[in-house]
Enzyme design. Structure first.
Site, PDB file in Angstrom:
ATOM      1  N   GLY A  54      -2.554  -2.649 -21.341  1.00 38.33           N
ATOM      2  CA  GLY A  54      -3.896  -2.667 -20.777  1.00 38.33           C
ATOM      3  C   GLY A  54      -4.639  -3.969 -20.998  1.00 38.33           C
ATOM      4  O   GLY A  54      -5.797  -4.104 -20.610  1.00 38.33           O
ATOM      5  N   TYR A 153      -7.415  -3.025  15.293  1.00 36.35           N
ATOM      6  CA  TYR A 153      -6.757  -3.679  14.153  1.00 36.35           C
ATOM      7  C   TYR A 153      -6.462  -5.140  14.475  1.00 36.35           C
ATOM      8  O   TYR A 153      -6.777  -6.055  13.689  1.00 36.35           O
ATOM      9  CB  TYR A 153      -5.464  -2.916  13.840  1.00 36.35           C
ATOM     10  N   ALA A 156      -9.616  -7.231  14.563  1.00 36.36           N
ATOM     11  CA  ALA A 156     -10.127  -7.504  13.216  1.00 36.36           C
ATOM     12  C   ALA A 156      -9.277  -8.565  12.517  1.00 36.36           C
ATOM     13  O   ALA A 156      -9.808  -9.469  11.868  1.00 36.36           O
ATOM     14  CB  ALA A 156     -10.145  -6.218  12.396  1.00 36.36           C
ATOM     15  N   LYS A 157      -7.958  -8.480  12.656  1.00 37.15           N
ATOM     16  CA  LYS A 157      -7.077  -9.434  11.979  1.00 37.15           C
ATOM     17  C   LYS A 157      -7.213 -10.835  12.591  1.00 37.15           C
ATOM     18  O   LYS A 157      -7.144 -11.838  11.881  1.00 37.15           O
ATOM     19  CB  LYS A 157      -5.627  -8.957  12.030  1.00 37.15           C
TER      20      LYS A 157
HETATM   21  N1  LIG Z   1       3.126  -3.569   6.413  1.00 36.22           N
HETATM   22  C1  LIG Z   1       3.077  -4.441   7.381  1.00 36.22           C
HETATM   23  O1  LIG Z   1       4.042  -4.595   8.141  1.00 36.22           O
HETATM   24  C2  LIG Z   1       1.867  -5.313   7.584  1.00 36.22           C
HETATM   25  C3  LIG Z   1       1.932  -6.252   8.622  1.00 36.22           C
HETATM   26  C4  LIG Z   1       0.853  -7.098   8.820  1.00 36.22           C
HETATM   27  C5  LIG Z   1      -0.249  -7.004   8.000  1.00 36.22           C
HETATM   28  N2  LIG Z   1      -0.299  -6.088   7.009  1.00 36.22           N
HETATM   29  C6  LIG Z   1      -1.510  -6.052   6.176  1.00 36.22           C
HETATM   30  O2  LIG Z   1      -1.161  -6.139   4.810  1.00 36.22           O
HETATM   31  C7  LIG Z   1      -2.135  -5.466   4.037  1.00 36.22           C
HETATM   32  C8  LIG Z   1      -1.445  -4.477   3.149  1.00 36.22           C
HETATM   33  O3  LIG Z   1      -0.675  -3.629   3.974  1.00 36.22           O
HETATM   34  P1  LIG Z   1       0.377  -2.563   3.440  1.00 36.22           P
HETATM   35  O4  LIG Z   1       1.489  -2.554   4.384  1.00 36.22           O
HETATM   36  O5  LIG Z   1       0.629  -2.794   2.018  1.00 36.22           O
HETATM   37  O6  LIG Z   1      -0.455  -1.243   3.742  1.00 36.22           O
HETATM   38  P2  LIG Z   1      -0.803   0.040   2.889  1.00 36.22           P
HETATM   39  O7  LIG Z   1      -1.299   1.028   3.851  1.00 36.22           O
HETATM   40  O8  LIG Z   1       0.354   0.365   2.012  1.00 36.22           O
HETATM   41  O9  LIG Z   1      -1.995  -0.498   1.981  1.00 36.22           O
HETATM   42  C9  LIG Z   1      -3.318  -0.632   2.394  1.00 36.22           C
HETATM   43  C10 LIG Z   1      -4.200  -0.259   1.211  1.00 36.22           C
HETATM   44  O10 LIG Z   1      -5.565  -0.459   1.593  1.00 36.22           O
HETATM   45  C11 LIG Z   1      -6.314   0.596   1.035  1.00 36.22           C
HETATM   46  N3  LIG Z   1      -7.563   0.808   1.744  1.00 36.22           N
HETATM   47  C12 LIG Z   1      -7.760   1.378   2.959  1.00 36.22           C
HETATM   48  N4  LIG Z   1      -9.072   1.463   3.218  1.00 36.22           N
HETATM   49  C13 LIG Z   1      -9.734   0.962   2.152  1.00 36.22           C
HETATM   50  C14 LIG Z   1     -11.095   0.774   1.817  1.00 36.22           C
HETATM   51  N5  LIG Z   1     -12.073   1.153   2.644  1.00 36.22           N
HETATM   52  N6  LIG Z   1     -11.395   0.206   0.642  1.00 36.22           N
HETATM   53  C15 LIG Z   1     -10.421  -0.177  -0.211  1.00 36.22           C
HETATM   54  N7  LIG Z   1      -9.117  -0.026   0.035  1.00 36.22           N
HETATM   55  C16 LIG Z   1      -8.773   0.532   1.214  1.00 36.22           C
HETATM   56  C17 LIG Z   1      -5.418   1.792   1.135  1.00 36.22           C
HETATM   57  O11 LIG Z   1      -5.839   2.792   0.224  1.00 36.22           O
HETATM   58  C18 LIG Z   1      -4.057   1.209   0.811  1.00 36.22           C
HETATM   59  O12 LIG Z   1      -3.764   1.312  -0.551  1.00 36.22           O
HETATM   60  C19 LIG Z   1      -3.104  -4.829   5.017  1.00 36.22           C
HETATM   61  O13 LIG Z   1      -4.239  -5.668   5.168  1.00 36.22           O
HETATM   62  C20 LIG Z   1      -2.308  -4.790   6.285  1.00 36.22           C
HETATM   63  O14 LIG Z   1      -3.147  -4.778   7.408  1.00 36.22           O
HETATM   64  C21 LIG Z   1       0.746  -5.241   6.783  1.00 36.22           C
END
Ligand SMILES: NC(=O)c1ccc[n+]([C@@H]2O[C@H](COP(=O)([O-])OP(=O)(O)OC[C@H]3O[C@@H](n4cnc5c(N)ncnc54)[C@H](O)[C@@H]3O)[C@@H](O)[C@H]2O)c1
Ligand SMILES: NC(=O)c1ccc[n+]([C@@H]2O[C@H](COP(=O)([O-])OP(=O)(O)OC[C@H]3O[C@@H](n4cnc5c(N)ncnc54)[C@H](O)[C@@H]3O)[C@@H](O)[C@H]2O)c1
Lengths: 246, 257
Positions: A54, A153, A156-157
């Protein structure tokens, strides 16, 4: 060599697949971490697993759509670790809807998490970030080439990418600001998409596979490190060649 | 924890490595335990740089060749393979940017020989080097190539010539297509687009040009060769294993793409 000894990272959306890999990488590189996500109890468990003592990991609930939560998180990091050097915004939401059927509240929710959340967290962090620090926003390939049935999405991105560049101008030369744009990464987020047209997407990917969360984490670590000390305003694509452009 | 221990034992060919960015790249790879071939048109520079790296305890050999000349390049590569083994990582860095009294020739005054030489060195040189090393990479199922483009290949950049800009843009097309072709063989291909980097190349323009570049750069300085070298290290490391077909600006924010 990448090393974050003495550095403090605030990581949002820390429960996610990419963020968890990022937390592991930064911990291995010597950083201390404040991990935030929606569910504080689940995070505590993650924190204990990552750092049983921790001493180097603090967890806290933060809804990135709530400005006051961002301030609380930044304050907690500074109170606990005495400083803040690095911010990685990884919270994200990727629901599926065609624009013609998209309810107002879904549009607002997706913009709120993916874009407003980056703004609120960044604004709160700026006064605390130490000179020499860095921000990495997790953008997406979707922001560059569009994403059918995910227009909110992708919008936003795309905005996060422009936000990144503007912020890089605003915070230079003290703080560098960059983005990573993952393609298809093997996390729960892409499972519905892969189930629907995975074969076709892999066939279009020169490296012929999904990326791994740790491969995105490595790109985030590189951009945060001294190895990228002349790189700012940049978007680094981690997509196996699925999107090769711009 | 070192993130680039993945470079230990790799054989790296860096073209134009006698000075400037190429020499910094060679130095960075040697520091990671790679065996580096320092290739340069200038025989003495290649030898001096390689000697310096060996003296520091690394594995490096100097080879003289003109990247624009297939026979010369092939002969140099034979020596590299013989001494170090087949090439795992190719850094296409050799490049020229001819100036006349500190300024590039405008198009109406640019002679064809100068145009052809810039295309031959900056573009054809990268093609020839890749053509020669790719078969061994394919046989191994692993390889990584980095092409040295420039911000001048992505946008208008005063103080360089039209030939230079054209070749640096062409290297981006070359990078993208090759990445698509070679991805299925486990080979990544990326480019770096440096901004203004403090090397002998930019010493040929009036100081005011470089001062103006600094003022236009958000990080408010010229880049150092090591800033480019660390990007090359990263792009060819296991950490960047899913990154291909990309162009990374190392420009202090002068250009953001
Ligand atoms: N997996 C992919 O292929 C991919 C591709 C392009 C971009 N991304 C981006 O990468 C990042 C992580 O993606 P991932 O694949 O690990 O997704 P994931 O869904 O595993 O993780 C997203 C996390 O964001 C959290 N979240 C959602 N709303 C929230 C809020 N209001 N406040 C705080 N936390 C919140 C969720 O609880 C989750 O733990 C994201 O921004 C996603 O858009 C992912
Ligand atoms: N310095 C900058 O600001 C800058 C900016 C953008 C891109 N670049 C690119 O980075 C690369 C390295 O630039 P630098 O600044 O280190 O240049 P430099 O002039 O300092 O070094 C280039 C080296 O390449 C060698 N070389 C030239 N022609 C050759 C040939 N035909 N065959 C083999 N070697 C040859 C030279 O002898 C020299 O040692 C070049 O491709 C350049 O276009 C430099």
């Amino acid at each position: 060599m990448i090393g974050f000894d003495g550095k403090v990272l605030l990581l949002t959306g820390a429960q996610g697949g990419i963020a968890r890999a990022t937390a592991e990488r930064f911990l291995a590189h010597g950083a201390r971490l404040l991990l935030t996500d929606l569910d504080g109890t689940a995070l505590e468990e993650l924190g204990r697993r990552l750092d049983p003592t921790g001493g180097r990991v603090l967890t806290m609930a933060q809804d990135v759509t709530v400005p006051a939560d961002a301030l609380r998180a930044v304050t907690a990091a500074v109170e606990r670790f005495g400083r803040l050097d690095l911010l990685v915004t990884a919270a994200g939401l990727y629901p599926e809807a065609l624009v013609r059927d998209m309810p107002d509240d879904e549009w607002r929710r997706v913009i709120a998490v993916n874009l407003d959340g980056v703004f609120f967290t960044t604004r709160a962090a700026i006064p605390a970030l130490a000179p020499g620090g860095a921000i990495v926003n997790v953008a997406s390939m979707a922001g560059h080439r569009g994403s059918r049935a995910h227009a909110h999405y992708a919008a936003a991105k795309g905005a996060v990418t422009s936000f990144t560049r503007s912020l890089a101008l605003e915070l230079a030369p003290a703080i560098r600001v960059n983005a990573v744009a993952p393609g298809l990464i093997d996390t729960p987020m892409v499972q519905p998409l892969m189930a629907a047209k995975g074969e076709q997407l892999l066939a279009q990917t020169p490296l012929g596979r999904l990326g791994r969360a740790d491969e995105v984490a490595d790109a985030v670590a590189f951009l945060c490190s001294d190895r990228a000390s002349f790189i700012t305003g940049e978007t680094l694509h981690v997509n196996g060649g699925l999107h090769i452009a711009g | 924890m070192t993130t680039n221990s993945s470079h230990a034992g790799r054989v790296v060919l860096v073209t134009g490595a006698g000075q400037g960015i190429g020499a910094a790249i060679a130095r960075a790879f040697v520091a990671q335990g790679a065996a580096v071939a320092v290739l340069d048109l200038d025989h003495e520079r290649a030898a001096l740089t390689a000697d310096e790296l060996e003296a520091a305890g690394g594995t490096a050999i100097g080879v003289a060749a003109d990247v624009a000349d297939r026979a010369s390049l092939a002969a140099a590569l034979d020596r590299v393979v013989h001494r170090l083994g087949t090439v795992d990582i190719l850094i296409n860095n050799a490049g020229i940017s001819p100036k006349h009294d500190g300024a590039p020739a405008p198009i109406d005054a640019m002679d064809e020989a100068e145009w052809r030489r810039v295309v031959d060195v900056n573009l054809t040189g990268a093609f020839l080097a890749a053509k020669l090393v790719v078969p061994a990479m394919q046989a191994k199922g692993w390889g990584s190539i980095v092409n040295m483009s420039s911000v001048a290949g992505r946008t208008y950049f005063p103080s360089i010539g039209v030939h230079y800009a054209a070749t640096k843009a062409a290297l981006i097309g070359f990078t993208r297509h090759l990445a698509g072709d070679l991805g299925p063989h486990g080979i990544t291909v990326n480019a770096i687009a440096p901004g203004r980097i403090r090397t002998p190349l930019i010493a040929s323009v009036p100081a005011a040009v470089n001062e103006a570049a600094i003022q236009a750069t958000p990080l408010r300085r010229l880049g150092e060769p090591i800033d480019v070298a660390t990007a090359a290290l990263w792009l060819t490391s296991a950490d960047a294993g899913f990154v291909t077909g990309q162009v990374v600006d190392v420009a202090g924010g002068w250009l953001m793409t």
